[in-house]
Design an enzyme around this catalytic site. Structure first.
Site, mmCIF file in Angstrom:
data_model
loop_
_atom_site.group_PDB
_atom_site.id
_atom_site.type_symbol
_atom_site.label_atom_id
_atom_site.label_comp_id
_atom_site.label_asym_id
_atom_site.label_seq_id
_atom_site.Cartn_x
_atom_site.Cartn_y
_atom_site.Cartn_z
ATOM 1 C CD1 TRP A 101 -4.993 68.787 24.758
ATOM 2 C CD2 TRP A 101 -3.903 67.075 25.718
ATOM 3 N NE1 TRP A 101 -4.891 67.780 23.833
ATOM 4 C CE2 TRP A 101 -4.222 66.726 24.383
ATOM 5 C CE3 TRP A 101 -3.222 66.153 26.510
ATOM 6 C CZ2 TRP A 101 -3.878 65.482 23.832
ATOM 7 C CZ3 TRP A 101 -2.878 64.924 25.965
ATOM 8 C CH2 TRP A 101 -3.207 64.602 24.649
ATOM 9 C CG ASP A 171 0.597 71.712 27.094
ATOM 10 O OD1 ASP A 171 1.149 71.952 25.992
ATOM 11 O OD2 ASP A 171 -0.067 70.683 27.312
ATOM 12 C CE LYS A 195 -0.997 67.789 19.128
ATOM 13 N NZ LYS A 195 -1.170 67.999 20.538
HETATM 14 C C1 LIG Z 1 -1.208 67.026 21.755
HETATM 15 C C2 LIG Z 1 -1.113 67.690 23.057
HETATM 16 C C3 LIG Z 1 -0.486 67.065 24.163
HETATM 17 C C4 LIG Z 1 0.083 65.670 24.089
HETATM 18 O O1 LIG Z 1 1.175 65.593 23.278
HETATM 19 P P1 LIG Z 1 1.979 64.210 23.126
HETATM 20 O O2 LIG Z 1 3.008 64.531 22.115
HETATM 21 O O3 LIG Z 1 1.008 63.168 22.654
HETATM 22 O O4 LIG Z 1 2.567 63.869 24.435
HETATM 23 C C5 LIG Z 1 -0.415 67.764 25.347
HETATM 24 N N1 LIG Z 1 -0.920 69.003 25.463
HETATM 25 C C6 LIG Z 1 -1.529 69.629 24.439
HETATM 26 C C7 LIG Z 1 -2.073 71.006 24.616
HETATM 27 C C8 LIG Z 1 -1.650 68.993 23.209
HETATM 28 O O5 LIG Z 1 -2.255 69.623 22.177
#
Ligand SMILES: *Cc1c(COP(=O)(O)O)cnc(C)c1O
Length: 359
Positions: A101, A171, A195
């Protein structure tokens, strides 16, 4: 319905009590005669939902008053582009790559300016966080970006580096609300909801107020943090139903005792699975123990020819979505807040049985 446990990395398991409450309120929210899906986002009912959702989120993470909370769309990946647009101001930015990511974040940001990689764990196969002392940080950077929990690789940050005043942009999509954090150490925190928060379609952004003044004029209004902050995230129609479900999850989490209490459960759950992985020769987890994620636990069978049989037998026992991400293979168990410890115990019991039968 037989008991199942859902180990998906996202969209992921939600607390059953939340789904039941949403079901009970589906046709008539609090005597309004309307489903939340049918309400005007500017009406008094939805305004009350949004205000309560934000207040509970602030309470859960002890978000200081000088931070704004934004309810945006486009997922975490949209923020990959919006971060440079909102913050770069023609300067350089530092990125640390600890998994799939954060690597994607670098790729997405490159179009917007001078994006530098200050540390990169790819050559070791993304099994650790590079020591903070080895990060090649630029004191003039607009910000430092990293991903505090790599959902695909299973690597989690425990500490926050000292960036000498350069704002940290994190993030936290896949472990937000799983452990207490000191928000004041960060400039921006963001996370897609699907998540550990609620349904897809919602991205939460926590941004320090003084960072709202740096956006490029090219920033689209729906992603312009200052504009959204000034309009309570309603420059356009926000993802109302996703916000409502997130609000129910926040209420549920507060009733569990909040983030500090759920952290203890999360520690117990992760310890149960890692302890088993470490004492069997049949499976293994490749991540250095100090950086192992509590939320996303990738593991492999030493005999990979058994992968399909493992997944089939797991599903027959009601243990769902254990297949690892297609880019790394193997298995992955995501143990978000809504996963009860009984689910992890059921998984370990199954893994033992499967190992005994296939030894
Ligand atoms: C799932 C995830 C993303 C992407 O999320 P989207 O909603 O598909 O844009 C980005 N960073 C992390 C750490 C993730 O777990």
């Amino acid at each position: 319905m037989t008991q199942i446990y859902n180990f998906s990395a996202g969209p992921a398991v939600l607390p059953k009590a939340v789904l039941q409450r949403a079901q009970a309120e589906m046709l008539d929210w609090h005597g309004s005669g309307m489903s939340v899906m049918e309400m005007s986002h500017r009406g008094k009912e939805f305004t009350a939902i949004l205000e309560k959702t934000e207040a509970d989120f602030r309470q859960l993470l002890a978000i200081p008053a000088n931070y704004k909370v934004l309810f945006l769309q486009g997922g975490a990946i949209a923020e990959n582009a919006m971060i440079p647009l909102n913050l770069l101001q023609g300067k350089a930015a530092d990125y640390v790559v600890t998994g799939a990511w954060s690597k994607r974040s670098v790729d997405d940001a490159r179009a917007y300016g001078d994006i530098r990689v200050a540390a990169n764990a790819e050559s070791s196969g993304f099994t650790h966080v590079p020591a903070f002392a080895d990060w090649q940080l630029n004191p003039d950077a607009a910000y430092v970006h990293y991903c505090t929990n790599e959902t695909i690789n299973g690597v989690e940050f425990v500490d926050v580096p000292d960036t000498h005043g350069v704002p940290i942009v994190a993030d936290m999509s896949s472990h937000i609300l799983s452990r207490p954090i000191d928000v004041s150490r960060y400039g921006v925190i963001y996370g897609g909801a699907q998540k550990n928060i609620g349904p897809a379609g919602l991205c939460l952004v926590i941004v320090r107020e003084d960072l709202l003044e740096r956006a490029s004029p090219l920033t689209p209004a729906v992603f312009h943090w200052k504009t959204q902050a000034e309009h309570q995230s309603m420059i356009n129609t926000p993802p109302t139903y996703s916000i409502y479900i997130a609000g129910l999850v926040f209420e549920w989490l507060l009733a569990q005792g909040g983030v500090a209490a759920i952290e203890q459960v999360n520690i117990a759950k992760a310890t149960l699975l890692y302890d088993y992985l470490d004492q069997t020769d049949f499976y293994y987890n490749p991540i250095e123990p100090a950086y192992r994620s509590r939320m996303n636990i990738p593991f492999r069978l030493r005999d990979e020819s058994l992968n399909d049989a493992f997944l089939k037998a797991a599903e027959a026992r009601g243990l769902l979505q254990l297949k690892g991400h297609r880019s790394v293979g193997g298995m992955r168990a995501s143990l978000y807040n809504a996963m009860p410890i009984e689910g992890v115990q059921a998984l370990v019991n199954f893994m033992q049985d499967f190992a005994n039968k296939n030894q």
